[in-house]
Design an enzyme around this catalytic site. Structure first.
Site, PDB file in Angstrom:
ATOM      1  N   ARG A  60      21.264  54.155  31.235  1.00 47.01           N
ATOM      2  CA  ARG A  60      21.722  53.098  31.771  1.00 47.01           C
ATOM      3  C   ARG A  60      22.905  53.030  31.937  1.00 47.01           C
ATOM      4  O   ARG A  60      23.897  51.708  32.856  1.00 47.01           O
ATOM      5  CB  ARG A  60      21.184  51.964  31.796  1.00 47.01           C
ATOM      6  CG  ARG A  60      19.667  52.191  31.931  1.00 47.01           C
ATOM      7  CD  ARG A  60      18.299  51.379  32.295  1.00 47.01           C
ATOM      8  NE  ARG A  60      18.227  51.064  30.691  1.00 47.01           N
ATOM      9  CZ  ARG A  60      16.639  51.903  30.257  1.00 47.01           C
ATOM     10  NH1 ARG A  60      16.548  51.780  30.137  1.00 47.01           N
ATOM     11  NH2 ARG A  60      16.515  51.403  28.910  1.00 47.01           N
ATOM     12  N   GLU A  97      13.838  51.596  13.984  1.00 51.94           N
ATOM     13  CA  GLU A  97      12.809  51.090  12.878  1.00 51.94           C
ATOM     14  C   GLU A  97      12.576  52.010  12.441  1.00 51.94           C
ATOM     15  O   GLU A  97      11.929  52.049  11.064  1.00 51.94           O
ATOM     16  CB  GLU A  97      12.399  50.778  13.859  1.00 51.94           C
ATOM     17  CG  GLU A  97      11.049  49.449  13.182  1.00 51.94           C
ATOM     18  CD  GLU A  97      10.213  49.068  14.345  1.00 51.94           C
ATOM     19  OE1 GLU A  97      10.980  48.684  16.274  1.00 51.94           O
ATOM     20  OE2 GLU A  97       9.230  47.515  14.592  1.00 51.94           O
TER      21      GLU A  97
HETATM   22  P1  AMP Z   1      19.664  49.417  19.933  1.00 53.91           P
HETATM   23  O1  AMP Z   1      20.016  50.685  19.565  1.00 53.91           O
HETATM   24  O2  AMP Z   1      18.638  48.987  19.743  1.00 53.91           O
HETATM   25  O3  AMP Z   1      20.515  48.506  20.624  1.00 53.91           O
HETATM   26  O4  AMP Z   1      19.042  49.649  21.407  1.00 53.91           O
HETATM   27  C1  AMP Z   1      20.110  49.957  22.797  1.00 53.91           C
HETATM   28  C2  AMP Z   1      19.837  51.117  23.747  1.00 53.91           C
HETATM   29  O5  AMP Z   1      17.570  50.887  23.899  1.00 53.91           O
HETATM   30  C3  AMP Z   1      19.759  50.084  25.080  1.00 53.91           C
HETATM   31  O6  AMP Z   1      19.959  51.495  25.472  1.00 53.91           O
HETATM   32  C4  AMP Z   1      19.277  50.082  25.484  1.00 53.91           C
HETATM   33  O7  AMP Z   1      18.657  49.970  27.170  1.00 53.91           O
HETATM   34  C5  AMP Z   1      17.760  49.791  25.489  1.00 53.91           C
HETATM   35  N1  AMP Z   1      16.297  48.754  25.066  1.00 53.91           N
HETATM   36  C6  AMP Z   1      15.921  48.766  23.561  1.00 53.91           C
HETATM   37  N2  AMP Z   1      15.320  47.432  24.092  1.00 53.91           N
HETATM   38  C7  AMP Z   1      15.303  47.031  24.955  1.00 53.91           C
HETATM   39  C8  AMP Z   1      14.749  45.847  25.804  1.00 53.91           C
HETATM   40  N3  AMP Z   1      14.090  45.567  25.376  1.00 53.91           N
HETATM   41  N4  AMP Z   1      14.721  46.261  27.499  1.00 53.91           N
HETATM   42  C9  AMP Z   1      15.462  47.619  27.669  1.00 53.91           C
HETATM   43  N5  AMP Z   1      16.024  48.093  26.938  1.00 53.91           N
HETATM   44  C10 AMP Z   1      16.376  48.174  25.803  1.00 53.91           C
END
Ligand code: AMP
Length: 173
Positions: A60, A97
């Site tokens: 995205r 996680e």
């Molecule tokens: P992180 O590495 O945990 O910051 O995860 C970021 C990636 O996971 C991004 O590319 C987001 O699009 C996706 N992502 C993680 N949590 C969500 C959520 N609650 N809603 C939508 N996309 C999420």
């Protein structure tokens, strides 16, 4: 801008697994005026700075990064999940996680000294964006800023992004 974004985000409970509230950004894409406003906000922010490339995170991040790069008239660089890029690539692994994940970038995508903006739709724990920043750094580039449409501040992702400042347009506390 923050309220406009929040009005155009759909919460999807228990996706992709129980307990996760997925922030669905497709309503933004569906409304060309809102989509255009979001991209324009980033364009205005980075137009004044020297930016050599936009690095978008799979998948995205591509939706916002590509129009941003076009508007700024700079290259767009995709960071992809492992095994998706066709040419010689470099990878960085990071902890999830449960287990780990790897993001990759083509070896010739960022040049030494390039100033880049890393962009994704959403900042959650920050692991993905920080790994993308690490990829840029390993190629000799400098991350000017990490940009997000949405930030889930309660996950403290900002603290994980050690390479650059963070800008997010809509924050959920
Ligand atoms: P992180 O590495 O945990 O910051 O995860 C970021 C990636 O996971 C991004 O590319 C987001 O699009 C996706 N992502 C993680 N949590 C969500 C959520 N609650 N809603 C939508 N996309 C999420």
């Amino acid at each position: 801008m923050e309220q406009l974004i929040k009005d155009n985000i759909r919460d999807v409970p228990d996706f992709p697994k129980p307990g996760i509230v997925f922030k669905d950004i497709t309503p933004i894409l569906k409304n060309h005026e809102v989509f255009s406003e979001v991209v324009k906000t980033f364009v205005d922010r980075y137009r004044k700075q020297k930016v050599d490339a936009i690095v978008g995170i799979d998948s995205r991040g591509f939706l916002f990064g590509a129009p941003l790069a076009l508007n700024l008239k700079v290259p767009f660089v995709p960071v992809r999940k492992q095994g998706k890029l066709p040419y010689k690539s470099v990878g960085v692994s990071y902890d999830l996680e449960y287990g780990s994940a790897t993001v990759e970038m083509h070896v010739d995508a960022v040049k030494k000294g390039d100033r880049v903006v890393v962009i994704d739709d959403l900042l959650a724990t920050g692991g993905t964006a920080n790994a993308a920043c690490e990829l840029v750094a390993r190629q000799g580039g400098k991350v000017v800023e990490c940009a997000f449409v949405v930030e889930l501040a309660f996950l403290n992702g900002r603290q994980k992004i050690t390479h650059a400042p963070v800008c997010s347009l809509a924050v959920y506390g």
